[in-house]
Motif scaffolding. Sequence first.
Motif, PDB file in Angstrom:
ATOM      1  N   SER A 163      33.836  57.740  13.114  1.00  0.00           N
ATOM      2  CA  SER A 163      34.472  56.499  13.562  1.00  0.00           C
ATOM      3  C   SER A 163      34.945  56.622  15.002  1.00  0.00           C
ATOM      4  N   LEU A 166      27.398  53.531  20.087  1.00  0.00           N
ATOM      5  CA  LEU A 166      27.532  54.553  19.050  1.00  0.00           C
ATOM      6  C   LEU A 166      26.205  54.771  18.340  1.00  0.00           C
ATOM      7  N   SER A 167      25.510  53.689  18.039  1.00  0.00           N
ATOM      8  CA  SER A 167      24.213  53.797  17.378  1.00  0.00           C
ATOM      9  C   SER A 167      23.240  54.596  18.235  1.00  0.00           C
ATOM     10  N   GLY A 205      30.142  54.726  12.037  1.00  0.00           N
ATOM     11  CA  GLY A 205      28.719  55.017  12.194  1.00  0.00           C
ATOM     12  C   GLY A 205      28.250  56.035  11.165  1.00  0.00           C
ATOM     13  N   LEU A 265      24.017  58.376  18.202  1.00  0.00           N
ATOM     14  CA  LEU A 265      23.606  59.052  16.967  1.00  0.00           C
ATOM     15  C   LEU A 265      22.090  59.227  16.908  1.00  0.00           C
ATOM     16  N   GLN A 318      29.058  48.842  19.225  1.00  0.00           N
ATOM     17  CA  GLN A 318      28.146  49.286  18.175  1.00  0.00           C
ATOM     18  C   GLN A 318      26.886  49.913  18.741  1.00  0.00           C
ATOM     19  N   VAL A 365      20.309  55.405  10.890  1.00  0.00           N
ATOM     20  CA  VAL A 365      21.584  55.161  11.575  1.00  0.00           C
ATOM     21  C   VAL A 365      22.026  53.714  11.378  1.00  0.00           C
ATOM     22  N   SER A 366      23.298  53.552  11.066  1.00  0.00           N
ATOM     23  CA  SER A 366      23.897  52.223  10.986  1.00  0.00           C
ATOM     24  C   SER A 366      25.325  52.304  11.499  1.00  0.00           C
ATOM     25  N   VAL A 367      25.795  51.211  12.083  1.00  0.00           N
ATOM     26  CA  VAL A 367      27.166  51.149  12.590  1.00  0.00           C
ATOM     27  C   VAL A 367      27.745  49.796  12.195  1.00  0.00           C
ATOM     28  N   ARG A 368      28.900  49.831  11.569  1.00  0.00           N
ATOM     29  CA  ARG A 368      29.548  48.571  11.194  1.00  0.00           C
ATOM     30  C   ARG A 368      30.939  48.489  11.814  1.00  0.00           C
ATOM     31  N   LEU A 426      34.809  51.265  14.688  1.00  0.00           N
ATOM     32  CA  LEU A 426      33.378  51.337  14.434  1.00  0.00           C
ATOM     33  C   LEU A 426      33.149  52.513  13.492  1.00  0.00           C
ATOM     34  N   GLY A 452      24.782  58.393   9.840  1.00  0.00           N
ATOM     35  CA  GLY A 452      23.457  58.912  10.180  1.00  0.00           C
ATOM     36  C   GLY A 452      23.125  60.123   9.331  1.00  0.00           C
TER      37      GLY A 452
END
Length: 267
Positions: A149, A183-184, A261, A187, A180, A195-198, A259, A263
Amino acid sequence: MDSEATAQKARVRAQFDTAALEYDTGPGCFAYFGKRLVESAEILPDHRVLDVATGRGAAFFPATELLSSAGEIVGIDLSDEMVRATNAEATRRGVPGRAQVMDAEHLVFKDATFDRVVCGFGIMFFPDQLHALGEFQRVLKPGGLLAASTWRVAQISEILAAMDELGMKREQAPGWIAEQEKLSSLLIRAGFTDVSVRIESHSFKYVDVEEYWQQARGTGLRRTLDNLDSGDAERLLTALRRRVCSGGAKGFSSVSTALIGLGRRQH
């Protein structure tokens, strides 16, 4: 390691050694987002978990609640005082896991040791983020998951805005990641897949400005606040009250946004 990286780590260690006892006072922003980070990590009872930048255990303790006797958690932090306080709390709670002082860019663990690595609000403090993420990937088992995070809107955002209004200088970690896409991209560059970032937001209630100020002293901003002379501190408090207090109300709410993330290490 170059001299600037060494100096940066020394500053971070000193900041959090000083802030350890008051870390996450008030409504518990780190505790809230630590729990959400752990929930995102999909930890199973028999997993081996590494908690990087463990601090006072915001992710460490929620993770222990998900583990059985077959599982294990290890926390690491650059700050001796954070590690000492977290281990004291682990003893008080009867939790078997422990934290230890370690540099996230130089993990001492063998390859493919952990099923999960979690890192709450730590990446921004690493001088070489890609190297640290490479270390996370190295110690993850194939298919293992990283959950990390960063702050999009930090819990000290109102103080930072008030400082900007007054033209006051303030410190911010050089590796701050608030978007986002950033960070994405980081990674992915580090070699993680899926990889996902919310974005995750939550409103925190403060009793008064003084409580907000005190919780800010439990963060990396402490040195900046404590170095203000009395006149500047009062100016900043006045500006902060003007921002957050209205209609004579004593308490106020402030929204913080993280955020989160995810991965995976490739098989």
